[in-house]
Design a protein around this motif. Structure first.
Motif, PDB file in Angstrom:
ATOM      1  N   SER A   2       0.810  -1.216   0.000  1.00  0.00           N
ATOM      2  CA  SER A   2       0.000   0.000   0.000  1.00  0.00           C
ATOM      3  C   SER A   2       0.845   1.269   0.000  1.00  0.00           C
ATOM      4  N   ASP A   3       2.173   1.141   0.042  1.00  0.00           N
ATOM      5  CA  ASP A   3       3.038   2.321   0.026  1.00  0.00           C
ATOM      6  C   ASP A   3       3.291   2.743  -1.421  1.00  0.00           C
ATOM      7  N   VAL A   4       3.119   4.033  -1.682  1.00  0.00           N
ATOM      8  CA  VAL A   4       3.248   4.536  -3.049  1.00  0.00           C
ATOM      9  C   VAL A   4       3.969   5.876  -3.037  1.00  0.00           C
ATOM     10  N   ILE A   5       4.928   6.028  -3.924  1.00  0.00           N
ATOM     11  CA  ILE A   5       5.558   7.317  -4.192  1.00  0.00           C
ATOM     12  C   ILE A   5       4.929   7.848  -5.472  1.00  0.00           C
ATOM     13  N   LEU A   6       4.441   9.085  -5.440  1.00  0.00           N
ATOM     14  CA  LEU A   6       3.793   9.692  -6.599  1.00  0.00           C
ATOM     15  C   LEU A   6       4.644  10.824  -7.143  1.00  0.00           C
ATOM     16  N   LEU A   7       4.877  10.806  -8.428  1.00  0.00           N
ATOM     17  CA  LEU A   7       5.496  11.919  -9.140  1.00  0.00           C
ATOM     18  C   LEU A   7       4.488  12.331 -10.209  1.00  0.00           C
ATOM     19  N   ASN A   8       3.799  13.431  -9.982  1.00  0.00           N
ATOM     20  CA  ASN A   8       2.732  13.862 -10.887  1.00  0.00           C
ATOM     21  C   ASN A   8       3.116  15.131 -11.631  1.00  0.00           C
ATOM     22  N   ALA A  25      10.512  17.723 -34.502  1.00  0.00           N
ATOM     23  CA  ALA A  25      11.005  18.340 -33.266  1.00  0.00           C
ATOM     24  C   ALA A  25      10.364  17.644 -32.068  1.00  0.00           C
ATOM     25  N   PRO A  26      11.065  17.623 -30.949  1.00  0.00           N
ATOM     26  CA  PRO A  26      10.471  17.046 -29.742  1.00  0.00           C
ATOM     27  C   PRO A  26       9.218  17.815 -29.331  1.00  0.00           C
ATOM     28  N   ARG A  27       8.282  17.087 -28.740  1.00  0.00           N
ATOM     29  CA  ARG A  27       7.067  17.722 -28.249  1.00  0.00           C
ATOM     30  C   ARG A  27       6.943  17.511 -26.746  1.00  0.00           C
ATOM     31  N   PRO A  28       6.238  18.407 -26.091  1.00  0.00           N
ATOM     32  CA  PRO A  28       6.084  18.277 -24.645  1.00  0.00           C
ATOM     33  C   PRO A  28       5.118  17.151 -24.289  1.00  0.00           C
ATOM     34  N   LEU A  29       5.495  16.420 -23.281  1.00  0.00           N
ATOM     35  CA  LEU A  29       4.652  15.391 -22.696  1.00  0.00           C
ATOM     36  C   LEU A  29       4.568  15.639 -21.196  1.00  0.00           C
ATOM     37  N   MET A  30       3.498  15.163 -20.596  1.00  0.00           N
ATOM     38  CA  MET A  30       3.357  15.211 -19.141  1.00  0.00           C
ATOM     39  C   MET A  30       3.204  13.775 -18.654  1.00  0.00           C
ATOM     40  N   LEU A  31       3.880  13.448 -17.561  1.00  0.00           N
ATOM     41  CA  LEU A  31       3.837  12.097 -17.027  1.00  0.00           C
ATOM     42  C   LEU A  31       3.400  12.111 -15.573  1.00  0.00           C
ATOM     43  N   ASP A  32       2.625  11.109 -15.218  1.00  0.00           N
ATOM     44  CA  ASP A  32       2.249  10.843 -13.834  1.00  0.00           C
ATOM     45  C   ASP A  32       2.750   9.441 -13.522  1.00  0.00           C
ATOM     46  N   LEU A  33       3.418   9.306 -12.392  1.00  0.00           N
ATOM     47  CA  LEU A  33       4.071   8.058 -12.050  1.00  0.00           C
ATOM     48  C   LEU A  33       3.726   7.675 -10.624  1.00  0.00           C
ATOM     49  N   TYR A  54      13.851  10.237  -5.562  1.00  0.00           N
ATOM     50  CA  TYR A  54      12.903  10.825  -6.524  1.00  0.00           C
ATOM     51  C   TYR A  54      13.617  11.512  -7.679  1.00  0.00           C
ATOM     52  N   ALA A  55      14.687  12.215  -7.369  1.00  0.00           N
ATOM     53  CA  ALA A  55      15.429  12.932  -8.412  1.00  0.00           C
ATOM     54  C   ALA A  55      16.058  11.948  -9.398  1.00  0.00           C
ATOM     55  N   ALA A  56      16.544  10.818  -8.906  1.00  0.00           N
ATOM     56  CA  ALA A  56      17.127   9.809  -9.795  1.00  0.00           C
ATOM     57  C   ALA A  56      16.061   9.179 -10.688  1.00  0.00           C
ATOM     58  N   VAL A  57      14.868   8.980 -10.144  1.00  0.00           N
ATOM     59  CA  VAL A  57      13.750   8.461 -10.950  1.00  0.00           C
ATOM     60  C   VAL A  57      13.422   9.448 -12.061  1.00  0.00           C
ATOM     61  N   ALA A  58      13.292  10.726 -11.705  1.00  0.00           N
ATOM     62  CA  ALA A  58      12.974  11.752 -12.706  1.00  0.00           C
ATOM     63  C   ALA A  58      14.073  11.837 -13.763  1.00  0.00           C
ATOM     64  N   ALA A  59      15.324  11.730 -13.355  1.00  0.00           N
ATOM     65  CA  ALA A  59      16.436  11.774 -14.311  1.00  0.00           C
ATOM     66  C   ALA A  59      16.405  10.575 -15.249  1.00  0.00           C
ATOM     67  N   CYS A  60      16.075   9.408 -14.738  1.00  0.00           N
ATOM     68  CA  CYS A  60      15.970   8.206 -15.571  1.00  0.00           C
ATOM     69  C   CYS A  60      14.870   8.377 -16.613  1.00  0.00           C
ATOM     70  N   LEU A  84      12.867   1.851 -15.447  1.00  0.00           N
ATOM     71  CA  LEU A  84      12.696   2.090 -14.015  1.00  0.00           C
ATOM     72  C   LEU A  84      12.794   0.793 -13.220  1.00  0.00           C
ATOM     73  N   LEU A  85      12.171  -0.264 -13.702  1.00  0.00           N
ATOM     74  CA  LEU A  85      12.244  -1.539 -12.997  1.00  0.00           C
ATOM     75  C   LEU A  85      13.665  -2.101 -13.017  1.00  0.00           C
ATOM     76  N   ALA A  86      14.399  -1.856 -14.102  1.00  0.00           N
ATOM     77  CA  ALA A  86      15.777  -2.344 -14.187  1.00  0.00           C
ATOM     78  C   ALA A  86      16.722  -1.561 -13.279  1.00  0.00           C
ATOM     79  N   GLU A  87      16.509  -0.264 -13.161  1.00  0.00           N
ATOM     80  CA  GLU A  87      17.440   0.594 -12.420  1.00  0.00           C
ATOM     81  C   GLU A  87      17.158   0.672 -10.928  1.00  0.00           C
ATOM     82  N   PHE A  88      15.909   0.511 -10.530  1.00  0.00           N
ATOM     83  CA  PHE A  88      15.534   0.713  -9.133  1.00  0.00           C
ATOM     84  C   PHE A  88      14.935  -0.571  -8.567  1.00  0.00           C
ATOM     85  N   GLY A  89      15.759  -1.334  -7.897  1.00  0.00           N
ATOM     86  CA  GLY A  89      15.341  -2.620  -7.357  1.00  0.00           C
ATOM     87  C   GLY A  89      14.268  -2.523  -6.289  1.00  0.00           C
ATOM     88  N   ALA A  90      14.132  -1.380  -5.642  1.00  0.00           N
ATOM     89  CA  ALA A  90      13.136  -1.219  -4.584  1.00  0.00           C
ATOM     90  C   ALA A  90      11.721  -1.045  -5.138  1.00  0.00           C
TER      91      ALA A  90
END
Length: 121
Positions: A2-8, A25-33, A54-60, A84-90
């Motif tokens: 039930s523990d969740v980290i949200l990056l919205n 050209a690149p276009r803007p996207l918005m992500l919720d994680l 959190y900063a490492a997740v955002a950088a990935c 994300l699953l490959a880089e962050f074992g937790a």
């Protein structure tokens, strides 16, 4: 779990799209994680080593968006989830929503949502 980290509302840019005019050209996207992570150790210890950076997740996520150039949102989202699953074992599981605003006339936002876990990936 039930523990969740949200990056919205994570703003990124990606070269993505099916049509030629989208590929110039690149276009803007918005992500919720939403990251399913056992946060009990961090709650007890107050130590950043016991949680996901959190900063490492955002950088990935930003790096994947800059590197990959798929046509489909589904493909980009899948690659982000895998990275994300490959880089962050937790991270036990995650849900990612990728928004591509303003891409269709008369539609404010087009989005896709993927849910992945260590068992399904």
């Amino acid at each position: 779990m039930s523990d969740v980290i949200l990056l919205n509302g994570m703003a990124v840019e990606a070269l993505i799209g099916v049509y030629d005019w989208e590929r110039v050209a690149p276009r803007p996207l918005m992500l919720d994680l939403a990251l399913s992570v056992d946060l009990s150790a961090a709650a007890r210890s107050d130590d950043v080593q016991d949680t996901v950076d959190y900063a490492a997740v955002a950088a990935c996520v930003t790096a994947v968006c800059a590197r990959e150039q798929p046509q489909l949102l589904e493909a980009l989202a899948g690659r982000i989830c895998s990275a994300l699953l490959a880089e962050f074992g937790a991270i036990d599981a995650l849900t990612l929503t990728v928004h591509k605003p303003g891409i269709l006339p008369n539609v404010n936002d087009v989005a896709i949502r993927l849910t992945r876990s260590r068992l399904s990936d």
